[in-house]
Design a protein around this motif. Sequence first.
Motif, short mmCIF file in Angstrom:
data_model
loop_
_atom_site.label_atom_id
_atom_site.label_comp_id
_atom_site.label_asym_id
_atom_site.label_seq_id
_atom_site.Cartn_x
_atom_site.Cartn_y
_atom_site.Cartn_z
N PRO A 146 -0.31 -19.09 11.05
CA PRO A 146 -1.50 -19.53 11.80
C PRO A 146 -1.66 -18.84 13.14
CG PRO A 146 -0.32 -21.41 10.88
CD PRO A 146 0.57 -20.22 10.69
N GLU A 147 -0.55 -18.42 13.75
CA GLU A 147 -0.61 -17.81 15.08
C GLU A 147 -1.50 -16.57 15.11
OE1 GLU A 147 2.86 -20.43 14.93
OE2 GLU A 147 2.08 -18.87 13.59
N ARG A 148 -1.73 -15.96 13.95
CA ARG A 148 -2.58 -14.76 13.93
C ARG A 148 -4.00 -15.07 14.42
NH1 ARG A 148 -2.02 -11.86 9.49
NH2 ARG A 148 -0.53 -13.12 8.30
N PHE A 149 -4.42 -16.34 14.33
CA PHE A 149 -5.76 -16.71 14.79
C PHE A 149 -5.77 -17.14 16.26
CE2 PHE A 149 -6.20 -17.03 10.20
CZ PHE A 149 -7.44 -16.45 10.01
N ILE A 150 -4.60 -17.09 16.91
CA ILE A 150 -4.52 -17.42 18.33
C ILE A 150 -4.26 -16.18 19.17
CG2 ILE A 150 -3.20 -18.70 20.07
CD1 ILE A 150 -2.74 -20.85 17.95
N ASP A 151 -3.35 -15.32 18.71
CA ASP A 151 -3.06 -14.12 19.49
C ASP A 151 -2.77 -12.91 18.59
OD1 ASP A 151 -0.61 -14.77 18.41
OD2 ASP A 151 0.35 -15.26 20.32
N GLY A 152 -3.35 -12.89 17.41
CA GLY A 152 -3.09 -11.79 16.48
C GLY A 152 -4.36 -11.20 15.90
N ASP A 153 -4.26 -10.75 14.66
CA ASP A 153 -5.38 -10.02 14.05
C ASP A 153 -6.51 -10.91 13.56
OD1 ASP A 153 -3.93 -11.17 12.02
OD2 ASP A 153 -3.24 -9.29 11.15
N GLY A 154 -6.41 -12.22 13.80
CA GLY A 154 -7.49 -13.12 13.40
C GLY A 154 -8.29 -13.70 14.56
N VAL A 155 -7.96 -13.26 15.78
CA VAL A 155 -8.58 -13.87 16.97
C VAL A 155 -10.10 -13.77 16.95
CG1 VAL A 155 -8.83 -13.66 19.47
CG2 VAL A 155 -6.55 -13.59 18.44
N SER A 156 -10.62 -12.61 16.64
CA SER A 156 -12.07 -12.40 16.72
C SER A 156 -12.79 -12.58 15.39
CB SER A 156 -12.35 -10.99 17.26
OG SER A 156 -11.78 -10.01 16.39
N VAL A 157 -12.10 -13.14 14.41
CA VAL A 157 -12.70 -13.26 13.08
C VAL A 157 -13.85 -14.27 13.08
CG1 VAL A 157 -12.29 -14.13 10.75
CG2 VAL A 157 -10.67 -12.56 11.77
N ASP A 158 -14.95 -13.84 12.49
CA ASP A 158 -16.12 -14.71 12.33
C ASP A 158 -16.25 -15.02 10.84
OD1 ASP A 158 -18.60 -15.97 12.35
OD2 ASP A 158 -19.67 -14.07 12.26
N MET A 159 -16.07 -16.28 10.47
CA MET A 159 -16.06 -16.64 9.05
C MET A 159 -17.44 -16.63 8.41
SD MET A 159 -13.10 -19.49 8.48
CE MET A 159 -13.89 -20.80 9.40
N THR A 160 -18.49 -16.42 9.20
CA THR A 160 -19.84 -16.31 8.63
C THR A 160 -20.28 -14.87 8.48
OG1 THR A 160 -20.98 -16.39 10.76
CG2 THR A 160 -20.43 -18.50 9.72
N GLY A 161 -19.54 -13.92 9.08
CA GLY A 161 -19.86 -12.51 8.93
C GLY A 161 -21.04 -12.03 9.72
N THR A 162 -21.56 -12.84 10.65
CA THR A 162 -22.78 -12.47 11.37
C THR A 162 -22.51 -11.66 12.64
OG1 THR A 162 -22.74 -14.59 12.53
CG2 THR A 162 -24.04 -14.47 10.50
N LYS A 163 -21.24 -11.60 13.07
CA LYS A 163 -20.95 -10.97 14.36
C LYS A 163 -20.28 -9.61 14.24
CE LYS A 163 -20.49 -15.47 16.64
NZ LYS A 163 -19.60 -16.38 17.39
N GLY A 164 -20.42 -8.98 13.10
CA GLY A 164 -19.83 -7.65 12.96
C GLY A 164 -19.01 -7.54 11.69
N LYS A 165 -17.94 -6.79 11.75
CA LYS A 165 -17.11 -6.51 10.58
C LYS A 165 -16.55 -7.81 10.00
CE LYS A 165 -13.24 -3.65 9.05
NZ LYS A 165 -12.20 -2.66 9.46
N VAL A 166 -16.57 -7.90 8.66
CA VAL A 166 -16.07 -9.11 8.02
C VAL A 166 -14.62 -8.91 7.59
CG1 VAL A 166 -18.35 -9.80 7.21
CG2 VAL A 166 -16.91 -8.42 5.73
N LYS A 167 -13.84 -9.98 7.73
CA LYS A 167 -12.44 -9.97 7.29
C LYS A 167 -12.12 -11.13 6.36
CE LYS A 167 -9.22 -8.67 10.21
NZ LYS A 167 -8.34 -8.52 11.39
N MET A 168 -12.92 -12.18 6.43
CA MET A 168 -12.78 -13.30 5.49
C MET A 168 -14.10 -14.07 5.45
SD MET A 168 -10.30 -15.85 7.74
CE MET A 168 -10.53 -17.29 6.69
N LEU A 169 -14.50 -14.47 4.25
CA LEU A 169 -15.77 -15.17 4.08
C LEU A 169 -15.59 -16.33 3.10
CD1 LEU A 169 -18.26 -12.16 3.72
CD2 LEU A 169 -17.97 -13.63 5.72
#
Length: 507
Positions: free
Chosen positions: A421-444
């Motif tokens: 879970p830490e990846r969404f606090i200080d790792g590669d998931g910090v800027s992830v947008d689950m709706t895909g509207t803010k740029g590059k998608v990584k998970m939807l």
Amino acid sequence: MELIDLLILGLTLFFLAIWWRSFIVINGGGAKNLPPGPPGWPLVGNLFQIILERRHFIFVIRDLRKKYGPIFSMQMGQRTLVIVTSPDLIHEALVQKGPIFASRPPDSPIRLLFSVGKCAVNSAEYGPLWRTLRRNFVTELISPVRIKQCSWVREWALESHMKRLKSEALENGYVDVMDVCRFTVCSILVFICFGAKISDDWIQDIDNVTKDVMLITIPQLPDYLPILTPLFRKQMKRAKDLRKTQMECLVPLIRNRRAFVEKGENPKLEMLSPVGAAYVDSLFTLNAPGRGLLGEEELVTICSELFVAGIDTSTSVLQWVFLELVLNQDIQEKLYREIVESVGKDGVIREEDVEKMSYLNAVVKETLRVHSPAHFTLSHATTEETELGGYKIPSNVNVEFYIEWMNEDPDLWKDPGIFRPERFIDGDGVSVDMTGTKGKVKMLPFGAGRRTCPGLALGLLHVNITLARMVQAFKWLPAPHAPPDPTEAFAFTVIMKNPLKAVILPR
């Protein structure tokens, strides 16, 4: 096989041959410049090749992706499927070209029976009817005002939920996470929909019929070879019988609520939400384009859609969360500490509290990444012929977005197979947008673009607050007789093959 079935089969093969010949003549073997794909057999394309694989479609798609790349096509009987697996192409289609890829392909007779001819938010073709139904759904269910107005419903349901957990643990020595959570989520959604507090047996009946509807509407052979539909008369009869059961289960609630809204009648005192506070209230006066005022058939379909979309997704996510917490006691302890620091050991966790719990939200997001509720979005169709990835996408094909691949892509995620879970606090998931509207998608996990799941916020709220309450009250451990098994099974959502059993200890 009965004589009538043999006759139908013979006529079917004859008309299939005529269709295939015209397909070859008109299209030169298929639509030109479609994405590449595996060669198929005459008449049936790749359909029987897939059936003979004797493994789930997901695993076939993984192999085809390796061979044909991020976008490829398949001929499944009379349906052409375009499979899109690349995050960039998925973003281009669903976000950049959102209105073009926002429609739905034709449905099978069984699904049309339950959708009353596509009169539902998820199944409606892109156009005025869909806009009206979706706008009403958003306004009446997931607006901030409505969510706050229904807070007491969740509070009531979660109090009962905690009592059921204690009771089941005392009786069995363990709890079945999926069963207990299903009942609670179903209770909440029934109350939000109808404003009524009904018996546990009635809630269970609604859940049971919802599960049966999801199973009977899973794609079957006639979906790809509609000409074979007459051979599946027994399945259609079962579907009609199930639709009758569904109507008998929900129509009394609809009529009771209408009597309460229009005449103030409430003889059984089951109507607890004020007029205008239940979802169905808004549907009584909704003027749906091409439909007018909705009848009971349409009302049952639209209300049922809330249960179909909301129960399985939320409860399957909760079950996967607890699998990870049982297997990773350090993560569970870290989550518990955050909860205690936020509200105290015995404090009441409110909805505004869970929004501020960063680690709680990270745990849920990581669960959605590692255990996505679905490997595909619902099928899309284009409103007009267009291009994607340099290939032509006709308006009459199924466009299937394979979203699971990006969750496992090592180019997008560091150590994607590890639950962290830490990846969404200080790792590669910090800027992830689950709706895909803010740029590059990584998970939807909820789709993207115009057909993003409209209940995203409501579903996440139910998962987050239920999870927080359960971890605050109990320490979760594996049941000795039934060790946790992460093996997946594929139903309407991705579920556990062997449901999670857990031992709970009061904190």
